[in-house]
Design an enzyme around this catalytic site. Structure first.
Site, PDB file in Angstrom:
ATOM      1  N   LYS A 142       1.553  -6.864   3.247  1.00 54.07           N
ATOM      2  CA  LYS A 142       0.605  -7.612   2.407  1.00 54.07           C
ATOM      3  C   LYS A 142       1.344  -8.790   1.805  1.00 54.07           C
ATOM      4  O   LYS A 142       2.381  -8.611   1.153  1.00 54.07           O
ATOM      5  CB  LYS A 142       0.071  -6.727   1.272  1.00 54.07           C
ATOM      6  CG  LYS A 142      -1.098  -5.862   1.661  1.00 54.07           C
ATOM      7  CD  LYS A 142      -1.717  -5.250   0.409  1.00 54.07           C
ATOM      8  CE  LYS A 142      -2.873  -4.345   0.773  1.00 54.07           C
ATOM      9  NZ  LYS A 142      -3.409  -3.656  -0.424  1.00 54.07           N
ATOM     10  N   GLU A 184       4.921   2.301  -9.631  1.00 59.10           N
ATOM     11  CA  GLU A 184       4.487   2.434  -8.226  1.00 59.10           C
ATOM     12  C   GLU A 184       5.044   3.725  -7.627  1.00 59.10           C
ATOM     13  O   GLU A 184       4.397   4.363  -6.797  1.00 59.10           O
ATOM     14  CB  GLU A 184       4.922   1.214  -7.396  1.00 59.10           C
ATOM     15  CG  GLU A 184       4.413  -0.142  -7.903  1.00 59.10           C
ATOM     16  CD  GLU A 184       2.956  -0.447  -7.534  1.00 59.10           C
ATOM     17  OE1 GLU A 184       2.217   0.465  -7.133  1.00 59.10           O
ATOM     18  OE2 GLU A 184       2.561  -1.632  -7.663  1.00 59.10           O
ATOM     19  N   ARG A 240      -5.562   3.173   3.259  1.00 60.53           N
ATOM     20  CA  ARG A 240      -4.640   2.292   2.529  1.00 60.53           C
ATOM     21  C   ARG A 240      -5.183   1.913   1.148  1.00 60.53           C
ATOM     22  O   ARG A 240      -4.410   1.625   0.234  1.00 60.53           O
ATOM     23  CB  ARG A 240      -4.302   1.050   3.363  1.00 60.53           C
ATOM     24  CG  ARG A 240      -3.210   0.209   2.708  1.00 60.53           C
ATOM     25  CD  ARG A 240      -2.587  -0.828   3.610  1.00 60.53           C
ATOM     26  NE  ARG A 240      -1.562  -1.563   2.893  1.00 60.53           N
ATOM     27  CZ  ARG A 240      -0.718  -2.415   3.430  1.00 60.53           C
ATOM     28  NH1 ARG A 240      -0.756  -2.652   4.732  1.00 60.53           N
ATOM     29  NH2 ARG A 240       0.183  -3.039   2.702  1.00 60.53           N
ATOM     30  N   HIS A 264       3.666  -6.286 -13.507  1.00 62.14           N
ATOM     31  CA  HIS A 264       2.718  -5.645 -12.585  1.00 62.14           C
ATOM     32  C   HIS A 264       2.695  -4.125 -12.791  1.00 62.14           C
ATOM     33  O   HIS A 264       1.629  -3.518 -12.957  1.00 62.14           O
ATOM     34  CB  HIS A 264       3.114  -5.989 -11.146  1.00 62.14           C
ATOM     35  CG  HIS A 264       2.211  -5.390 -10.108  1.00 62.14           C
ATOM     36  ND1 HIS A 264       0.896  -5.769  -9.958  1.00 62.14           N
ATOM     37  CD2 HIS A 264       2.430  -4.406  -9.200  1.00 62.14           C
ATOM     38  CE1 HIS A 264       0.349  -5.053  -8.986  1.00 62.14           C
ATOM     39  NE2 HIS A 264       1.248  -4.218  -8.509  1.00 62.14           N
TER      40      HIS A 264
HETATM   41  P1  NAD Z   1       9.334  -9.981  -9.675  1.00 62.84           P
HETATM   42  O1  NAD Z   1       9.443 -10.342  -8.276  1.00 62.84           O
HETATM   43  O2  NAD Z   1       8.774 -10.962 -10.625  1.00 62.84           O
HETATM   44  O3  NAD Z   1      10.769  -9.528 -10.188  1.00 62.84           O
HETATM   45  C1  NAD Z   1      10.892  -9.112 -11.505  1.00 62.84           C
HETATM   46  C2  NAD Z   1      11.976  -9.860 -12.279  1.00 62.84           C
HETATM   47  O4  NAD Z   1      13.247  -9.285 -11.975  1.00 62.84           O
HETATM   48  C3  NAD Z   1      12.108 -11.320 -11.961  1.00 62.84           C
HETATM   49  O5  NAD Z   1      12.436 -12.019 -13.128  1.00 62.84           O
HETATM   50  C4  NAD Z   1      13.274 -11.366 -10.983  1.00 62.84           C
HETATM   51  O6  NAD Z   1      13.940 -12.594 -10.966  1.00 62.84           O
HETATM   52  C5  NAD Z   1      14.152 -10.278 -11.531  1.00 62.84           C
HETATM   53  N1  NAD Z   1      15.001  -9.619 -10.565  1.00 62.84           N
HETATM   54  C6  NAD Z   1      14.664  -9.222  -9.322  1.00 62.84           C
HETATM   55  N2  NAD Z   1      15.647  -8.512  -8.781  1.00 62.84           N
HETATM   56  C7  NAD Z   1      16.646  -8.461  -9.685  1.00 62.84           C
HETATM   57  C8  NAD Z   1      17.912  -7.859  -9.700  1.00 62.84           C
HETATM   58  N3  NAD Z   1      18.346  -7.119  -8.683  1.00 62.84           N
HETATM   59  N4  NAD Z   1      18.693  -8.039 -10.790  1.00 62.84           N
HETATM   60  C9  NAD Z   1      18.242  -8.750 -11.845  1.00 62.84           C
HETATM   61  N5  NAD Z   1      17.028  -9.321 -11.896  1.00 62.84           N
HETATM   62  C10 NAD Z   1      16.241  -9.176 -10.825  1.00 62.84           C
HETATM   63  O7  NAD Z   1       8.455  -8.640  -9.864  1.00 62.84           O
HETATM   64  P2  NAD Z   1       8.301  -7.319  -8.987  1.00 62.84           P
HETATM   65  O8  NAD Z   1       7.960  -6.270  -9.954  1.00 62.84           O
HETATM   66  O9  NAD Z   1       9.414  -7.130  -8.054  1.00 62.84           O
HETATM   67  O10 NAD Z   1       7.020  -7.638  -8.097  1.00 62.84           O
HETATM   68  C11 NAD Z   1       5.751  -7.817  -8.658  1.00 62.84           C
HETATM   69  C12 NAD Z   1       4.886  -8.538  -7.663  1.00 62.84           C
HETATM   70  O11 NAD Z   1       4.764  -7.749  -6.484  1.00 62.84           O
HETATM   71  C13 NAD Z   1       3.492  -8.811  -8.155  1.00 62.84           C
HETATM   72  O12 NAD Z   1       3.150 -10.131  -7.852  1.00 62.84           O
HETATM   73  C14 NAD Z   1       2.639  -7.865  -7.349  1.00 62.84           C
HETATM   74  O13 NAD Z   1       1.349  -8.338  -7.147  1.00 62.84           O
HETATM   75  C15 NAD Z   1       3.414  -7.777  -6.074  1.00 62.84           C
HETATM   76  N6  NAD Z   1       3.147  -6.569  -5.284  1.00 62.84           N
HETATM   77  C16 NAD Z   1       2.896  -6.726  -3.968  1.00 62.84           C
HETATM   78  C17 NAD Z   1       2.686  -5.621  -3.169  1.00 62.84           C
HETATM   79  C18 NAD Z   1       2.500  -5.790  -1.688  1.00 62.84           C
HETATM   80  O14 NAD Z   1       2.156  -4.814  -1.018  1.00 62.84           O
HETATM   81  N7  NAD Z   1       2.737  -6.971  -1.148  1.00 62.84           N
HETATM   82  C19 NAD Z   1       2.742  -4.337  -3.728  1.00 62.84           C
HETATM   83  C20 NAD Z   1       3.009  -4.212  -5.084  1.00 62.84           C
HETATM   84  C21 NAD Z   1       3.217  -5.344  -5.860  1.00 62.84           C
HETATM   85  N1  GLY Z   2       0.489  -2.058  -2.693  1.00 60.94           N
HETATM   86  C1  GLY Z   2      -0.675  -1.681  -1.984  1.00 60.94           C
HETATM   87  C2  GLY Z   2      -0.563  -1.834  -0.513  1.00 60.94           C
HETATM   88  O1  GLY Z   2       0.423  -2.252   0.020  1.00 60.94           O
HETATM   89  O2  GLY Z   2      -1.508  -1.539   0.174  1.00 60.94           O
END
Ligand code: NAD
Ligand code: GLY
Length: 361
Positions: A142, A184, A240, A264
């Site tokens: 996704k 999650e 899903r 998130h």
């Molecule tokens: P993010 O990508 O914003 O990362 C969170 C924060 O942590 C950021 O400030 C980043 O710079 C920092 N960071 C990342 N890795 C680090 C590390 N190893 N050390 C220090 N800092 C670090 O947030 P997230 O929680 O990873 O992702 C949230 C996003 O993912 C949302 O946009 C959500 O919609 C999306 N998401 C997508 C799916 C999918 O299936 N594609 C599933 C769940 C969530």
């Molecule tokens: N995070 C929901 C999906 O990947 O379907």
């Protein structure tokens, strides 16, 4: 080293989980000498890991360019996506390039969408650096950006070439982000695996302490569960959807509060509690299970109530724009027991909104 396959015919790929993978050129196969790649990351990750990954790739003569984006959910949008396309065009990347997403879910979702659309599709590799990205967003294809009017509204299903989980990254992750990822993780236990939920109840403190053995098991189990669901229903026609537990309410919180203000996972945690209360009101979930979910979320450092300033009515426009709405009818994922969830239709607005009130401070 753990290896899990996401089985999707010719587009099958592996998730590799171990410490030190960013320093191992084998992690980047099938890229080889003479290939070109574009590393996509943000300012925070650039400081921490960009040179390490660059160096590994350059050691085996892969040509690497880089684009460093601003950091934050508020930058997961079309104008920042364009920065990736500009970097690719300015550096003359052709269809044979590979995008490498180094970061959390924001970088992964942006890079994946860029890969899906640049010259109608180029290869991409996920290097997830947050717990949330390692257990969820980097797996399953996704990809999306947000719109002011709704979360992840513009995107594509587009699978990566591989997912490389280097466990050492978690050492630098802020605790609030770790908790966000645990939302999650807990989600998988609630919807798919009662035994894993019990394991989490026993081991949650070790996960918060980033105990390497517990963490490796946890990430592997989540990836196995997600890989199974994605292999069965890549484009979310059925099972899903269950992975969206808590997301209908949670996405409303993220959009209404302004992207990035509620993380998130925090929004999903509150959203899962609202879904649990909806199920309780419908006599589909026991009080005991609601209480176990609540306790585990609290122990993981997550909120179990929505933002104080959001009224039930303020959720509604977001909820009606949810991607699960079909022909104007809302479809909500509800837990029916620990380890089991189902899609419900025909719910009244009153029921949906009452659960928001149940989860107000
Ligand atoms: P993010 O990508 O914003 O990362 C969170 C924060 O942590 C950021 O400030 C980043 O710079 C920092 N960071 C990342 N890795 C680090 C590390 N190893 N050390 C220090 N800092 C670090 O947030 P997230 O929680 O990873 O992702 C949230 C996003 O993912 C949302 O946009 C959500 O919609 C999306 N998401 C997508 C799916 C999918 O299936 N594609 C599933 C769940 C969530
Ligand atoms: N995070 C929901 C999906 O990947 O379907």
């Amino acid at each position: 080293m753990e290896k899990i396959t996401v089985t999707l015919g010719k587009r099958s790929y592996q998730i590799t989980i171990a410490s030190g993978l960013f320093e191992d050129p084998l992690s980047f196969l099938p890229l080889k000498a003479g290939n070109t790649a574009m590393l996509v990351t943000n300012k925070t990750l650039a400081r921490l890991y960009l040179n390490k990954v660059r160096h590994t790739l350059e050691r085996v003569d892969i040509h690497v360019d880089q684009v460093i984006l601003p950091d934050g959910e508020q930058y997961k949008n079309l104008s920042v996506l364009e920065q990736i396309f500009t970097a690719l065009l300015e550096n003359s990347h052709g269809r044979d390039t590979t995008l490498i997403a180094l970061g959390g879910g924001v970088i992964g979702d942006l890079t994946g969408f860029a890969a899906a659309s640049y010259q109608r599709g180029v290869r991409f590799i996920q290097l997830p650096t947050t717990l949330l990205a390692q257990v969820d967003s980097s797996v399953g294809g996704k990809t999306a950006v947000n719109h002011q009017l709704g979360k992840n509204m513009i995107g594509a299903f587009y699978q990566p070439l591989s997912v490389v989980v280097d466990l050492t990254c978690l050492q630098t992750l802020p605790i609030r982000e770790l908790s966000s990822g645990l939302a999650e993780v807990i989600k998988y236990g609630i919807i798919l695996d009662a035994e894993f939920f019990v394991w989490l109840e026993t081991h949650i403190n070790e996960l918060i302490d980033i105990n390497p053995v517990a963490m490796a098991y946890c990430i592997r189990r989540c990836c196995e569960l997600k890989a199974g669901v994605v292999a069965a229903d890549e484009t979310e026609q059925g099972v899903r959807s269950l992975l969206n537990l808590g997301h209908t309410y949670g996405h409303a919180i993220e959009a209404e509060m302004g992207y990035g203000n509620w993380l998130h996972g925090e929004a999903i945690a509150a959203g899962m509690m609202m879904a649990a209360h909806t199920a309780l009101r419908l006599n589909q979930l026991s009080k005991l299970d609601v209480s176990r979910i609540r306790t585990l979320l609290i122990r993981a450092g997550l909120p179990v109530t929505g933002p104080k300033i959001m009224t039930p009515d303020s959720y509604l426009p977001h909820i009606m724009r949810d991607k699960k709405v079909l022909a104007g009818e809302l479809r909500l994922v509800l837990p029916t027991a620990i380890g089991h969830a189902e899609i419900y239709t025909g719910l009244t607005k009153e029921t949906i909104m009452s659960a928001v009130l149940d989860c107000q401070d």
